[in-house]
Enzyme design. Sequence first.
Site, PDB file in Angstrom:
ATOM      1  N   SER B  32       0.822  -1.208   0.000  1.00  0.00           N
ATOM      2  CA  SER B  32       0.000   0.000   0.000  1.00  0.00           C
ATOM      3  C   SER B  32       0.861   1.266   0.000  1.00  0.00           C
ATOM      4  O   SER B  32       2.062   1.215   0.246  1.00  0.00           O
ATOM      5  CB  SER B  32      -0.922  -0.026   1.208  1.00  0.00           C
ATOM      6  OG  SER B  32      -1.983   0.849   1.005  1.00  0.00           O
ATOM      7  N   ASP B  34       2.869   4.476   0.849  1.00  0.00           N
ATOM      8  CA  ASP B  34       3.640   4.951   2.006  1.00  0.00           C
ATOM      9  C   ASP B  34       4.086   3.862   2.966  1.00  0.00           C
ATOM     10  O   ASP B  34       4.456   4.156   4.088  1.00  0.00           O
ATOM     11  CB  ASP B  34       2.825   5.983   2.813  1.00  0.00           C
ATOM     12  CG  ASP B  34       3.061   7.384   2.286  1.00  0.00           C
ATOM     13  OD1 ASP B  34       3.903   7.543   1.381  1.00  0.00           O
ATOM     14  OD2 ASP B  34       2.409   8.313   2.796  1.00  0.00           O
ATOM     15  N   ASP B 110      10.774  -1.234  -8.276  1.00  0.00           N
ATOM     16  CA  ASP B 110      10.053  -0.589  -7.181  1.00  0.00           C
ATOM     17  C   ASP B 110       8.727  -0.100  -7.730  1.00  0.00           C
ATOM     18  O   ASP B 110       8.695   0.730  -8.632  1.00  0.00           O
ATOM     19  CB  ASP B 110      10.868   0.592  -6.640  1.00  0.00           C
ATOM     20  CG  ASP B 110      10.116   1.323  -5.542  1.00  0.00           C
ATOM     21  OD1 ASP B 110       9.485   0.650  -4.704  1.00  0.00           O
ATOM     22  OD2 ASP B 110      10.160   2.567  -5.515  1.00  0.00           O
ATOM     23  N   ASN B 165       7.158  -3.436   8.063  1.00  0.00           N
ATOM     24  CA  ASN B 165       8.067  -2.288   8.105  1.00  0.00           C
ATOM     25  C   ASN B 165       7.648  -1.276   9.169  1.00  0.00           C
ATOM     26  O   ASN B 165       6.552  -1.357   9.715  1.00  0.00           O
ATOM     27  CB  ASN B 165       8.078  -1.628   6.713  1.00  0.00           C
ATOM     28  CG  ASN B 165       9.130  -0.547   6.602  1.00  0.00           C
ATOM     29  OD1 ASN B 165      10.211  -0.649   7.197  1.00  0.00           O
ATOM     30  ND2 ASN B 165       8.824   0.511   5.851  1.00  0.00           N
ATOM     31  N   SER B 469     -31.320  10.595 -32.245  1.00  0.00           N
ATOM     32  CA  SER B 469     -32.745  10.287 -32.206  1.00  0.00           C
ATOM     33  C   SER B 469     -33.503  11.487 -32.784  1.00  0.00           C
ATOM     34  O   SER B 469     -33.215  12.628 -32.438  1.00  0.00           O
ATOM     35  CB  SER B 469     -33.152  10.043 -30.753  1.00  0.00           C
ATOM     36  OG  SER B 469     -34.551   9.894 -30.663  1.00  0.00           O
ATOM     37  N   ALA B 471     -33.395  12.479 -35.913  1.00  0.00           N
ATOM     38  CA  ALA B 471     -32.699  13.107 -37.043  1.00  0.00           C
ATOM     39  C   ALA B 471     -33.430  12.816 -38.353  1.00  0.00           C
ATOM     40  O   ALA B 471     -33.237  13.519 -39.346  1.00  0.00           O
ATOM     41  CB  ALA B 471     -31.264  12.613 -37.133  1.00  0.00           C
ATOM     42  N   GLY B 472     -34.224  11.741 -38.355  1.00  0.00           N
ATOM     43  CA  GLY B 472     -34.957  11.380 -39.569  1.00  0.00           C
ATOM     44  C   GLY B 472     -34.397  10.153 -40.265  1.00  0.00           C
ATOM     45  O   GLY B 472     -34.678   9.928 -41.445  1.00  0.00           O
ATOM     46  N   SER B 541     -26.796   4.037 -33.264  1.00  0.00           N
ATOM     47  CA  SER B 541     -25.406   3.529 -33.245  1.00  0.00           C
ATOM     48  C   SER B 541     -24.393   4.633 -32.947  1.00  0.00           C
ATOM     49  O   SER B 541     -23.650   5.054 -33.833  1.00  0.00           O
ATOM     50  CB  SER B 541     -25.062   2.813 -34.540  1.00  0.00           C
ATOM     51  OG  SER B 541     -25.457   3.540 -35.677  1.00  0.00           O
TER      52      SER B 541
HETATM   53  N1  LIG Z   1       9.768   5.590  10.877  1.00  0.00           N
HETATM   54  C1  LIG Z   1       9.865   4.973   9.717  1.00  0.00           C
HETATM   55  N2  LIG Z   1       9.507   5.616   8.606  1.00  0.00           N
HETATM   56  C2  LIG Z   1       9.621   4.977   7.425  1.00  0.00           C
HETATM   57  C3  LIG Z   1      10.136   3.657   7.348  1.00  0.00           C
HETATM   58  N3  LIG Z   1      10.140   3.285   6.047  1.00  0.00           N
HETATM   59  C4  LIG Z   1       9.663   4.347   5.350  1.00  0.00           C
HETATM   60  N4  LIG Z   1       9.345   5.364   6.180  1.00  0.00           N
HETATM   61  C5  LIG Z   1       8.770   6.653   5.789  1.00  0.00           C
HETATM   62  O1  LIG Z   1       7.482   6.423   5.235  1.00  0.00           O
HETATM   63  C6  LIG Z   1       7.216   7.372   4.193  1.00  0.00           C
HETATM   64  C7  LIG Z   1       6.848   6.690   2.905  1.00  0.00           C
HETATM   65  O2  LIG Z   1       7.943   5.954   2.426  1.00  0.00           O
HETATM   66  P1  LIG Z   1       8.116   5.545   0.904  1.00  0.00           P
HETATM   67  O3  LIG Z   1       9.318   4.689   0.822  1.00  0.00           O
HETATM   68  O4  LIG Z   1       8.036   6.703   0.005  1.00  0.00           O
HETATM   69  O5  LIG Z   1       6.801   4.661   0.719  1.00  0.00           O
HETATM   70  P2  LIG Z   1       6.340   3.839  -0.568  1.00  0.00           P
HETATM   71  O6  LIG Z   1       5.776   2.557  -0.079  1.00  0.00           O
HETATM   72  O7  LIG Z   1       7.430   3.739  -1.533  1.00  0.00           O
HETATM   73  O8  LIG Z   1       5.155   4.752  -1.116  1.00  0.00           O
HETATM   74  P3  LIG Z   1       4.477   4.724  -2.606  1.00  0.00           P
HETATM   75  O9  LIG Z   1       5.501   4.228  -3.536  1.00  0.00           O
HETATM   76  O10 LIG Z   1       4.039   6.097  -2.902  1.00  0.00           O
HETATM   77  O11 LIG Z   1       3.331   3.771  -2.512  1.00  0.00           O
HETATM   78  C8  LIG Z   1       8.486   8.212   4.056  1.00  0.00           C
HETATM   79  O12 LIG Z   1       8.300   9.394   4.792  1.00  0.00           O
HETATM   80  C9  LIG Z   1       9.543   7.331   4.677  1.00  0.00           C
HETATM   81  O13 LIG Z   1      10.623   8.071   5.181  1.00  0.00           O
HETATM   82  C10 LIG Z   1      10.533   3.003   8.554  1.00  0.00           C
HETATM   83  O14 LIG Z   1      10.973   1.867   8.580  1.00  0.00           O
HETATM   84  N5  LIG Z   1      10.350   3.713   9.702  1.00  0.00           N
HETATM   85 MG   LIG Z   2       7.493   4.265  -3.520  1.00  0.00          MG
END
Ligand SMILES: Nc1nc2c(ncn2[C@@H]2O[C@H](COP(=O)(O)OP(=O)(O)OP(=O)(O)O)[C@@H](O)[C@H]2O)c(=O)[nH]1
Ligand SMILES: [Mg+2]
Lengths: 300, 634
Positions: B32, B34, B110, B165, B469, B471-472, B541
């Site tokens: 997902s 971030d 990535d 993570n 519709s 138009a004839g 159509s």
């Molecule tokens: N505290 C903490 N922050 C993290 C960690 N890993 C990533 N972040 C933070 O989470 C945020 C999103 O990280 P990204 O690596 O950009 O996430 P992503 O999964 O690649 O996001 P998308 O590609 O947009 O889906 C950033 O601000 C990172 O610095 C972690 O292990 N610990």
């Molecule tokens: Mg990313």
Amino acid sequence: MTTLTHLDRLEAESIHILREVAASMQNPVMMYSIGKDSSVLLHLARKAFYPGPIPFPLLHVDTTWKFKEMIAFRDALNDDPQTELLVHINQEGVEQGIGPFTHGSAVHTDVMKTQGLKQALDKYKFDAAIGGARRDEEKSRAKERIFSFRSAQHRWDPKTQRPELWSLYNARIKPGESVRVFPISNWTELDIWQYIYQENIDLVPLYFAAERPVVERDGIMVMVDDGRLPLEPGEEPMMKKVRFRTLGCYPLTGAVESSASTVTEIIEEMLRTTTSEREGRAIDKDAPASMEMKKQEGYF
Amino acid sequence: MDGYAAPDFANIEEYLDSQLKKSLLRFITCGSVDDGKSTLIGRLLYESKMIFDDQLASLKNESKKFGTQGEEIDFALLVDGLAAEREQGITIDVAYRFFATERRKYIVADTPGHEQYTRNMATGASTADLAIVMIDARKGVLTQTRRHSFIVSLLGIRNVVLCINKMDLVGYDRDVFDKIEADYRAFAADFGFENIQAIPVSALAGDNIVDHSENTPWYDGPPLIEYLDTVEIASDVKDQPFRMPVQWVNRPNLDFRGFAGQILSGSLKPGDGVRALPSGKSSKVARIVTMGGDLDEAVEGQSVTLTLEDEIDVSRGDVLCADKQPAEVSDQFQATMLWMSDSAMLPGRSYVMKIGARECQMQVTEQRYRIDVNTRAHEAAKTLDLNEIGIVNIALDRDVAFDAYQDNRRMGGFIVIDRMTNETVGLGLINFALRRASNIHRQSMDIGKELRASMKGQKPVMLWFTGLSGAGKSTVANLVEKRLAAMGKHTYTLDGDNVRHGLNNDLGFTDADRVENIRRVGEVAKLMLDAGLIVLVSFISPFRAERRIVRQMVEDGEFWEVFVDVPLDVAESRDVKGLYKKARAGEIKNFTGIDSPYEAPTDPEIHIDADRLSPEAAADVVIARLEQAGLIGS
Ligand SMILES: Nc1nc2c(ncn2[C@@H]2O[C@H](COP(=O)(O)OP(=O)(O)OP(=O)(O)O)[C@@H](O)[C@H]2O)c(=O)[nH]1
Ligand SMILES: [Mg+2]
């Protein structure tokens, strides 16, 4: 049972891509920049179509500021019956007297290289331009597809790239549009050198260390390749043992001091280096996204 | 540049040799938004010493400017290479990066977490052997985690690393880790994954990436890099027979005819029997030609050029197969499809399919069901929207050779291309053939269209009246038919309203139903052409694509598009049937011109300005044009 090495697999992938371009496009061309990546690409193209000739021409966009040795190396291709070489120079740029010293590197590169390339593509109506760019070279290159679509204005839109599944390349375009194709996308710099070594591929001698006249400017060593380099007061060309990690316009390409005069010595030196290949190129330094912008405008 | 850690080698040749022996692993990061995917890749690149001094310096600069970590280094910026990505702090498109360890070389893709960019995630996954599924420890399993895992499983990836993570943000709590792992295993139970290795990590702080982290003494599994270095990845086509789609016929002179392609599975020696599909012709391999000399053997992965002992007809797109174990051949399949375009997949619409080195025309004849990515429940639905997954039946305009995707990825995967925009709009995986080509023989008739038509003393033609519709269309068509009848011609008129009462009374006015409506009418009109009639079709159509399909169903010159053209306000002011009024009042939905588009013909055979011309004058124009073309009259 034959087992394939990592290089064997890269080679096979690249050949597959080259054959796809030749078979699915009407009028492809291979960009030939005379550098090591172009030399590898040319070698791969020979292999892909052996025993036949390469079914598309090579195109060099000459900025008129290339190293003399590059031009000599390029012109030797004219003797090869398996290849057809086209050279294009932006005559408007020449008439306006565009050059890196008078107009700066950005204008020079844009007019002589990017605009020159677009002129050539329009002139010959090429619908596919094959290039030797690699994804490991630069951050925005790492984002590029293998078959990369370009609008009729040669623009790249990085936000709407076509999905590229497996090794099925969508080569369909409308009249005027084109694709850029990057068969060595997945090769790294080390792979390139290792392949040059394995296949014994001929390169421009500038890649190998030799005594050459250079001056130092803004931390970059510039070779005095001809009389057009304006020397600043007190500046004296010095003979140094140098080589080039990448080749372009001589005033814009930095030399590195080196004693590596064979491919293995170059690899050895590369393994110990701590800076990236493109550092010697003035062109990428302007802004972090500068390569992406140039590419959007039609640069390779 | 490759990540070759501190170079310790005595001899460069030995070093190069050791590089060649490394195996290659291709993987993706997904999950997902971030969750830290890009940060993890940035961390892996950094740890494998593949970031150069100049790159590190510019990374530090950029981290201050765009970074999400204050003064600290933001590793995601190493990977998020587009300006828009750095500005927004998200990944938009897949980035391919490279690194190496002592044991392996890696190509990492990535991929973006945003749902909007799912197609880019699929792009990365299609070539991967392993997937790292990232989960934010604070959030657990989310919808996108499920969607990505489902796509990973569909595309045939069997190895998953579950990176839980941001453990730093949950105090490295074991219970959090255990719960997420249990949740994930439960929902992924029937995904067919062979391995799921869960690892608690902090991509930001580096825990359990290279070394065991002191912050997680309770975790006794391997750190990430160690796991990647040692996980066994079996080739997914290990036991599959020889397959090579022909990309290029190499014919430099009259003495050489070679078939060039990349071997997708199996191996081959000179003398081996091969069969070309779909033709089914067999021969033996004479030579395996490469620039480095002829080979005694060629194996999966190699790009080669083959010559055969017999002169059999083989062209680009055909597949050379092991003679004893050939691929299947069919023109109808059941397939799983992921839709990747903003305009929906419409059954009946004509698309281009690319499979192997072949392009052909395809139609979805029927969607069996759509799959909810969250629950995997089957839902009734006729179309697919962006990012939706469905099971569909497909018909092609010709036979193709294939293997089921689950047996051979590159023999069973295809892409779908929009005929008008040329965009890649879908991906598909062939599950099985709906009928075998050898079983069907189209009934060939002794009495043909020409004979039937000449008995009537006429040339068959289809006059397709399209327009808004009111138009004839029907009025003009009716007058034209009267004139033709007066000339002794045999005709028939298919009218939208009438056909909708009978043949098409199960169809409504959604886009999908409109497409099907036209497809059926087109087929019926084609049968009537075959009977030698002059067919007049009078249908709104509204879509160009469907009108073009009908045009392509019949022979050149048989389809005449007659555009009965009036401006919308004129049609609306006439409003013979009172329909516009109802549509404006919202009582009729999907009414053409009001809340459903009308795509005017760009190049009709006959363009009638029905605003200016009377219906009689319009009919005169049609008759005159048919006479000019020699289709009727004296
Ligand atoms: N505290 C903490 N922050 C993290 C960690 N890993 C990533 N972040 C933070 O989470 C945020 C999103 O990280 P990204 O690596 O950009 O996430 P992503 O999964 O690649 O996001 P998308 O590609 O947009 O889906 C950033 O601000 C990172 O610095 C972690 O292990 N610990
Ligand atoms: Mg990313």
